[in-house]
Structures are given as C-alpha cells and as structure tokens.
Design a protein around this motif. Structure first.
Motif, PDB file in Angstrom:
ATOM      1  N   ARG A 203     -67.486  29.988 -42.622  1.00 14.01           N
ATOM      2  CA  ARG A 203     -68.211  30.802 -43.603  1.00 14.01           C
ATOM      3  C   ARG A 203     -67.176  31.620 -44.377  1.00 14.01           C
ATOM      4  NH1 ARG A 203     -71.090  30.676 -38.990  1.00 14.01           N
ATOM      5  NH2 ARG A 203     -73.294  29.966 -39.137  1.00 14.01           N
ATOM      6  N   VAL A 204     -67.284  31.533 -45.714  1.00 16.95           N
ATOM      7  CA  VAL A 204     -66.325  32.226 -46.578  1.00 16.95           C
ATOM      8  C   VAL A 204     -67.100  33.238 -47.432  1.00 16.95           C
ATOM      9  CG1 VAL A 204     -64.557  31.991 -48.349  1.00 16.95           C
ATOM     10  CG2 VAL A 204     -64.830  30.202 -46.625  1.00 16.95           C
ATOM     11  N   ALA A 205     -66.633  34.477 -47.443  1.00 18.59           N
ATOM     12  CA  ALA A 205     -67.199  35.537 -48.291  1.00 18.59           C
ATOM     13  C   ALA A 205     -66.202  35.836 -49.408  1.00 18.59           C
ATOM     14  CB  ALA A 205     -67.493  36.780 -47.473  1.00 18.59           C
ATOM     15  N   LEU A 206     -66.725  35.886 -50.640  1.00 19.29           N
ATOM     16  CA  LEU A 206     -65.852  36.106 -51.801  1.00 19.29           C
ATOM     17  C   LEU A 206     -66.241  37.427 -52.455  1.00 19.29           C
ATOM     18  CD1 LEU A 206     -63.609  34.412 -53.175  1.00 19.29           C
ATOM     19  CD2 LEU A 206     -65.317  33.643 -54.820  1.00 19.29           C
ATOM     20  N   ARG A 207     -65.301  38.388 -52.383  1.00 17.89           N
ATOM     21  CA  ARG A 207     -65.566  39.700 -52.983  1.00 17.89           C
ATOM     22  C   ARG A 207     -65.035  39.703 -54.422  1.00 17.89           C
ATOM     23  NH1 ARG A 207     -63.778  43.859 -48.227  1.00 17.89           N
ATOM     24  NH2 ARG A 207     -61.817  42.719 -48.535  1.00 17.89           N
ATOM     25  N   CYS A 208     -65.933  39.991 -55.360  1.00 18.31           N
ATOM     26  CA  CYS A 208     -65.605  39.929 -56.795  1.00 18.31           C
ATOM     27  C   CYS A 208     -65.159  41.306 -57.287  1.00 18.31           C
ATOM     28  CB  CYS A 208     -66.820  39.453 -57.592  1.00 18.31           C
ATOM     29  SG  CYS A 208     -67.469  37.862 -57.040  1.00 18.31           S
ATOM     30  N   PRO A 209     -64.438  41.365 -58.431  1.00 19.95           N
ATOM     31  CA  PRO A 209     -64.020  42.670 -58.979  1.00 19.95           C
ATOM     32  C   PRO A 209     -65.190  43.561 -59.356  1.00 19.95           C
ATOM     33  CG  PRO A 209     -62.729  40.888 -59.929  1.00 19.95           C
ATOM     34  CD  PRO A 209     -63.819  40.243 -59.141  1.00 19.95           C
ATOM     35  N   SER A 210     -66.347  42.999 -59.589  1.00 15.81           N
ATOM     36  CA  SER A 210     -67.512  43.813 -59.950  1.00 15.81           C
ATOM     37  C   SER A 210     -68.146  44.488 -58.752  1.00 15.81           C
ATOM     38  CB  SER A 210     -68.557  42.927 -60.653  1.00 15.81           C
ATOM     39  OG  SER A 210     -69.009  41.899 -59.774  1.00 15.81           O
ATOM     40  N   GLY A 211     -67.688  44.152 -57.523  1.00 15.65           N
ATOM     41  CA  GLY A 211     -68.263  44.731 -56.316  1.00 15.65           C
ATOM     42  C   GLY A 211     -69.256  43.810 -55.639  1.00 15.65           C
ATOM     43  N   ARG A 212     -69.606  42.716 -56.290  1.00 13.52           N
ATOM     44  CA  ARG A 212     -70.549  41.777 -55.696  1.00 13.52           C
ATOM     45  C   ARG A 212     -69.824  40.902 -54.681  1.00 13.52           C
ATOM     46  NH1 ARG A 212     -73.255  36.818 -58.906  1.00 13.52           N
ATOM     47  NH2 ARG A 212     -71.036  36.647 -59.388  1.00 13.52           N
ATOM     48  N   THR A 213     -70.527  40.499 -53.652  1.00 13.20           N
ATOM     49  CA  THR A 213     -69.981  39.623 -52.618  1.00 13.20           C
ATOM     50  C   THR A 213     -70.886  38.406 -52.491  1.00 13.20           C
ATOM     51  OG1 THR A 213     -69.057  41.502 -51.403  1.00 13.20           O
ATOM     52  CG2 THR A 213     -69.290  39.427 -50.209  1.00 13.20           C
ATOM     53  N   VAL A 214     -70.301  37.233 -52.629  1.00 13.39           N
ATOM     54  CA  VAL A 214     -71.048  35.981 -52.496  1.00 13.39           C
ATOM     55  C   VAL A 214     -70.529  35.253 -51.259  1.00 13.39           C
ATOM     56  CG1 VAL A 214     -71.585  35.738 -54.939  1.00 13.39           C
ATOM     57  CG2 VAL A 214     -69.432  34.868 -54.091  1.00 13.39           C
ATOM     58  N   LYS A 215     -71.434  34.570 -50.602  1.00 13.99           N
ATOM     59  CA  LYS A 215     -71.091  33.879 -49.360  1.00 13.99           C
ATOM     60  C   LYS A 215     -71.498  32.418 -49.459  1.00 13.99           C
ATOM     61  CE  LYS A 215     -71.755  38.050 -46.564  1.00 13.99           C
ATOM     62  NZ  LYS A 215     -72.474  38.667 -45.419  1.00 13.99           N
ATOM     63  N   ARG A 216     -70.713  31.562 -48.745  1.00 10.74           N
ATOM     64  CA  ARG A 216     -71.018  30.132 -48.775  1.00 10.74           C
ATOM     65  C   ARG A 216     -70.353  29.480 -47.554  1.00 10.74           C
ATOM     66  NH1 ARG A 216     -70.562  24.975 -50.732  1.00 10.74           N
ATOM     67  NH2 ARG A 216     -72.177  24.319 -52.202  1.00 10.74           N
ATOM     68  N   LYS A 217     -70.912  28.345 -47.171  1.00  8.23           N
ATOM     69  CA  LYS A 217     -70.374  27.588 -46.037  1.00  8.23           C
ATOM     70  C   LYS A 217     -69.634  26.355 -46.540  1.00  8.23           C
ATOM     71  CE  LYS A 217     -74.458  27.476 -44.355  1.00  8.23           C
ATOM     72  NZ  LYS A 217     -75.647  27.154 -43.548  1.00  8.23           N
ATOM     73  N   PHE A 218     -68.493  26.068 -45.951  1.00  6.88           N
ATOM     74  CA  PHE A 218     -67.687  24.895 -46.268  1.00  6.88           C
ATOM     75  C   PHE A 218     -67.261  24.218 -44.965  1.00  6.88           C
ATOM     76  CE2 PHE A 218     -67.026  27.827 -49.808  1.00  6.88           C
ATOM     77  CZ  PHE A 218     -67.253  27.015 -50.905  1.00  6.88           C
ATOM     78  N   LEU A 219     -66.708  23.033 -45.111  1.00  7.62           N
ATOM     79  CA  LEU A 219     -66.083  22.335 -44.005  1.00  7.62           C
ATOM     80  C   LEU A 219     -64.574  22.555 -44.067  1.00  7.62           C
ATOM     81  CD1 LEU A 219     -68.027  18.933 -43.992  1.00  7.62           C
ATOM     82  CD2 LEU A 219     -68.295  20.820 -42.385  1.00  7.62           C
ATOM     83  N   LYS A 220     -63.952  22.601 -42.917  1.00 10.83           N
ATOM     84  CA  LYS A 220     -62.509  22.796 -42.901  1.00 10.83           C
ATOM     85  C   LYS A 220     -61.780  21.637 -43.578  1.00 10.83           C
ATOM     86  CE  LYS A 220     -62.586  25.306 -38.496  1.00 10.83           C
ATOM     87  NZ  LYS A 220     -62.102  25.319 -37.091  1.00 10.83           N
ATOM     88  N   SER A 221     -62.435  20.483 -43.616  1.00 14.24           N
ATOM     89  CA  SER A 221     -61.801  19.309 -44.211  1.00 14.24           C
ATOM     90  C   SER A 221     -61.961  19.252 -45.726  1.00 14.24           C
ATOM     91  CB  SER A 221     -62.388  18.032 -43.587  1.00 14.24           C
ATOM     92  OG  SER A 221     -63.794  17.994 -43.801  1.00 14.24           O
ATOM     93  N   ASP A 222     -62.706  20.172 -46.308  1.00 14.37           N
ATOM     94  CA  ASP A 222     -62.874  20.193 -47.779  1.00 14.37           C
ATOM     95  C   ASP A 222     -61.549  20.542 -48.437  1.00 14.37           C
ATOM     96  OD1 ASP A 222     -65.524  19.499 -47.620  1.00 14.37           O
ATOM     97  OD2 ASP A 222     -66.246  21.593 -47.680  1.00 14.37           O
ATOM     98  N   ASN A 223     -61.377  20.030 -49.664  1.00 12.06           N
ATOM     99  CA  ASN A 223     -60.162  20.316 -50.422  1.00 12.06           C
ATOM    100  C   ASN A 223     -60.114  21.806 -50.761  1.00 12.06           C
ATOM    101  OD1 ASN A 223     -58.210  20.481 -52.700  1.00 12.06           O
ATOM    102  ND2 ASN A 223     -58.176  18.271 -52.447  1.00 12.06           N
ATOM    103  N   SER A 224     -58.912  22.359 -50.759  1.00 13.75           N
ATOM    104  CA  SER A 224     -58.780  23.799 -51.013  1.00 13.75           C
ATOM    105  C   SER A 224     -59.127  24.177 -52.464  1.00 13.75           C
ATOM    106  CB  SER A 224     -57.354  24.254 -50.683  1.00 13.75           C
ATOM    107  OG  SER A 224     -56.413  23.556 -51.494  1.00 13.75           O
TER     108      SER A 224
END
Length: 276
Positions: A198-219
């Motif tokens: 699970r990866v959480a992405l904190r944006c400069p606006s203060g919003r945080t979005v979350k999403r699930k990926f596989l470890k084998s996915d391309n970076s």
C-alpha cells in the motif's frame, strides 16, 4: 353721395333761416317755433330719403368704376402670376444647385466613411482597394513560332496573369502531431494477493491519496499515478519520507527494486531547478 350731402346741408341752412325769419316776424312763442322746426326737420329727412332712393333711377346710366378697372386688374393679376412663377423657378434652381453641390457630396462622403469603418471592423479592408488588372506590369514571355501559332487568347491571359506569391509557393508540409501518451494504471490487486503493498502519496496541497500496487509492477507506474493526480513529472518528483531523497525510478526497475517492499508513504515535491 356728394349730391346728397349738399342737399342736406342746403336744406338745414334754409330751414334755419326760415325758422329765424318766421319767429322774428310772427307772434308765435318758443313752443310754436320748436314744433315748426321739428316738422321742418321731418320733411327735410323725408325729402332726403326720397332723393336717395330715386336718384339712382333718374340719373343716366354710365359705366361703373368697377367695370372700368376690370381690364387693368386682369393685367396686373397676369403680371403678378408671371412674377410669382419666375420667383418659384429661381428658388427651385437654387434648391437643386444646393442639393447637387452640397448635400449629395456630403451624404456620399458619410456613406463612404461608414463603409470603410465597417470593412475595417470585419477585416475585409481589401474591398476598399481598386485591385490590379490581370497581367499588369508583366512582360510577355518569349514564345517559339509553334507556340505562337497554336496559342489562344485564354492561354495568353493565363500566361500574363500575375498570381500572388501565396498561390505559386508550395504549401508547407504540416508538422506531424505529437502523439499524446494515454496514462493507464494497472488494476488494484486484492488485499490477499501475494506481493501487495500500500502506497500513500502526500501532495503539496495537503491531500493524501492511497493505492495498492504489486511489488512486481514497474516503478514508472508511480510517475503515472502522480500525473493522474494532477502533478506533471516534468515539474514534480517523488521523494521518500525518511531519509528525504528522490526515489529512483526507471523502466528496468520494479517497485521492489526501487525500495518499496512494504507499505510506504511518499511525498510529491517540486523539482529543484539546480538539479535539472
């Protein structure tokens, strides 16, 4: 009228002298004299009325002054009509001359100014120019004898025609449009799938979005995700939380190779211009 006045004046004077003489030579009193004078005045008035009524019938007929003035009046009227017509004719000539020399040029000038203003507003100012006849200012090209014999007026006109540069110049080849890359993210794996992070992405606006990926996915999927969120990779980059450093991504690296082996929180930060 003058005769009637003379008769009345003469009668009054005669009656006055007669009454004065009668009163002086008779023994009648003042009352008798007044009655006598009243009767005399009544008779005088009656005689004057009879004279005024009978005089027109008794005098010889003579042309009336009105009939004598008919001919001069008609002549004056005719001259007056002629003078009025001449005056009206002069006024009409003045009005026509004023319209031709003043009003019409003024109206044409106003109409021309409105036309020019309209064409300039609509971007059609070329309509205000006189143009140029076809073939003007061009010298005819030398022709061979065979061409001169088989030449037609249409071909001569085409040859003399001066085309604009835009018509004779080959149109530039249109640039091939750059194909836009369509960003498509992989589907989120289920929670019980193997190698899920699970990866959480904190944006400069203060919003945080979350999403699930596989470890084998391309970076590079992280950059696509950031672009989908609204932050272009040309301006922004993805950094790790601790230690704060840019995340190494590449076409040959998976998420696991980039260091994302467990649930991680990443930051979206603006690129440093000195590092680009």
């Amino acid at each position: 009228m003058t005769t009637s006045k003379t008769i009345v004046v003469f009668g009054i004077v005669s009656l006055s002298l007669f009454c004065f003489a009668s009163v002086k030579n008779s023994n009648m009193g003042v009352r008798g004299a007044l009655l006598f004078a009243g009767r005399g005045l009544f008779l005088l008035g009656l005689s004057g009325w009879l004279v005024s009524v009978l005089y027109p019938w008794l005098r010889p007929s003579s042309p009336s002054p009105r009939n004598r003035r008919e001919v001069p009046d008609e002549e004056v009227k005719r001259k007056r009509d002629l003078a009025r017509k001449e005056q009206q004719k002069k006024h009409l000539e003045k009005a026509t001359s004023y319209e031709e020399s003043v009003l019409r040029p003024r109206n044409e000038s106003r109409l021309r100014q409105r036309e020019e203003r309209f064409y300039r507003m609509t971007g059609e100012a070329w309509k205000l120019t006189q143009g140029q006849p076809l073939g003007e200012g061009e010298s005819p090209e030398p022709q061979s004898e065979e061409e001169e014999g088989s030449d037609t007026p249409n071909r001569q006109a085409v040859r003399r025609r001066k085309l604009p540069e835009s018509a004779t110049r080959a149109p530039p080849q249109p640039e091939r449009p750059v194909e836009k890359r369509v960003v498509v993210l992989p589907e989120e794996p289920p929670d019980d799938a193997e190698g899920v992070v699970r990866v959480a992405l904190r944006c400069p606006s203060g919003r945080t979005v979350k999403r699930k990926f596989l470890k084998s996915d391309n970076s590079l999927v992280l950059l696509d995700w950031m672009l989908k969120t609204g932050y272009h990779p040309a301006i922004y980059t993805i950094c790790t939380s601790y230690p704060r450093s840019p995340l190494d991504v590449g076409r040959a690296l998976t998420l696991e190779d980039a260091g994302i082996k467990m649930d991680t929180v990443l930051n979206v930060e603006e690129k440093d211009p000195s590092m680009t």
